[in-house]
Design a protein around this motif. Structure first.
Motif, PDB file in Angstrom:
ATOM      1  N   LEU A  76       0.735  -1.185   0.159  1.00 32.11           N
ATOM      2  CA  LEU A  76      -0.034   0.107   0.055  1.00 32.11           C
ATOM      3  C   LEU A  76       0.894   1.129  -0.107  1.00 32.11           C
ATOM      4  O   LEU A  76       0.426   2.356  -0.331  1.00 32.11           O
ATOM      5  N   ALA A  77       2.116   1.373   0.558  1.00 29.71           N
ATOM      6  CA  ALA A  77       2.968   2.434   0.742  1.00 29.71           C
ATOM      7  C   ALA A  77       3.877   2.604  -0.629  1.00 29.71           C
ATOM      8  O   ALA A  77       4.793   3.409  -0.716  1.00 29.71           O
ATOM      9  N   HIS A  78       3.605   1.651  -1.816  1.00 30.32           N
ATOM     10  CA  HIS A  78       4.485   1.886  -3.110  1.00 30.32           C
ATOM     11  C   HIS A  78       4.357   3.399  -3.586  1.00 30.32           C
ATOM     12  O   HIS A  78       3.076   3.983  -3.272  1.00 30.32           O
ATOM     13  N   SER A  79       5.297   3.705  -4.108  1.00 34.64           N
ATOM     14  CA  SER A  79       5.432   5.340  -4.275  1.00 34.64           C
ATOM     15  C   SER A  79       4.415   5.624  -5.465  1.00 34.64           C
ATOM     16  O   SER A  79       4.027   6.607  -5.655  1.00 34.64           O
ATOM     17  N   VAL A  80       3.990   4.678  -6.240  1.00 35.34           N
ATOM     18  CA  VAL A  80       3.296   5.124  -7.316  1.00 35.34           C
ATOM     19  C   VAL A  80       1.911   5.141  -7.137  1.00 35.34           C
ATOM     20  O   VAL A  80       0.798   5.648  -7.729  1.00 35.34           O
TER      21      VAL A  80
END
Length: 233
Positions: A76-80
């Motif tokens: 969920l914390a992926h930069s995209v």
């Protein structure tokens, strides 16, 4: 024959774009709106009761709710996906600001009149628990009493109660207490400052075989159901 992308690579070899090739943005938007709705309802309740909701407290609560959601699953914390998260937060804060603005007096109050009071945010996120043992709770006069079952293989119980005086800093660790082997309960005094309770059951060789960690516990949320987080053990 496999379709080719613009750079000549087969499309199935290209990395997945979470913002295009998945339902991640829609999933994030749905989940965050449900979490943020608690703060919108609280602001509306305060406004209907004749108070001006505390925008600073509401904003901090929304940001903290988002942070807890993003730490629930690593992906969920992926930069995209940051833009999807930011869009939901902007929409929530804009709705909160509209509620707060509408609750303010339309004109400057006359001399000697009492302005509408600002009601500080009373809604508190639930405490969380993580571990491999069940812990029961019962309200007391000054806090709560924790209770648990004696576990086979445990030769010693230890407990530490830490306090977080500043939400921008980590917990200040308290003294580590050793409990009698037959102990199965412990009383904790509470106030508005969050507490973290670390309970460990140790084997004869010092290994931790039972553990439970309760975080963000306050006098305001002690009676609410704790949110259980995933644990590796």
């Amino acid at each position: 024959m496999s379709a080719l992308s613009g750079n000549g690579e087969p499309e199935w070899l290209l990395p997945i774009d979470l913002t295009v090739d998945s339902y991640a943005p829609e999933q994030i938007a749905y989940a965050l709106r449900l979490r943020h709705a608690l703060y919108l309802r609280e602001a509306q309740r305060l406004a209907l009761d004749g108070f001006v909701p505390d925008m600073t407290g509401l904003t901090a609560g929304v940001h903290e709710e988002t942070r807890r959601y993003l730490t629930a699953e690593p992906w969920l914390a992926h930069s995209v996906l940051a833009s999807a998260v930011a869009a939901v937060e902007r929409a929530t804060l804009a709705a909160l600001e509209a509620i707060v603005d509408a609750s303010r007096p339309a004109a400057r109050p006359a001399a000697g009149s009492t302005p509408r009071p600002i009601r500080r945010l009373t809604l508190q996120p639930s405490a969380t628990i993580v571990g491999n043992m069940a812990v029961r709770k019962k309200s007391t006069g000054d806090g709560i009493e924790l209770a648990w079952d004696v576990a086979p293989g445990v030769t010693e119980w230890t407990i530490r109660v830490s306090v977080r005086p500043d939400p921008r800093q980590d917990y200040v660790e308290g003294e580590l207490l050793t409990l009698p082997l037959a102990a199965a309960r412990f009383e904790v005094a509470l106030d508005e400052l969050p507490r973290r309770i670390q309970l460990y059951g140790l084997a004869r060789d010092g290994r931790i075989v039972r553990r439970a960690v309760v975080s963000a516990l306050t006098s305001g949320n002690s009676s609410a159901q704790w949110k259980r987080q995933a644990t590796a053990s």
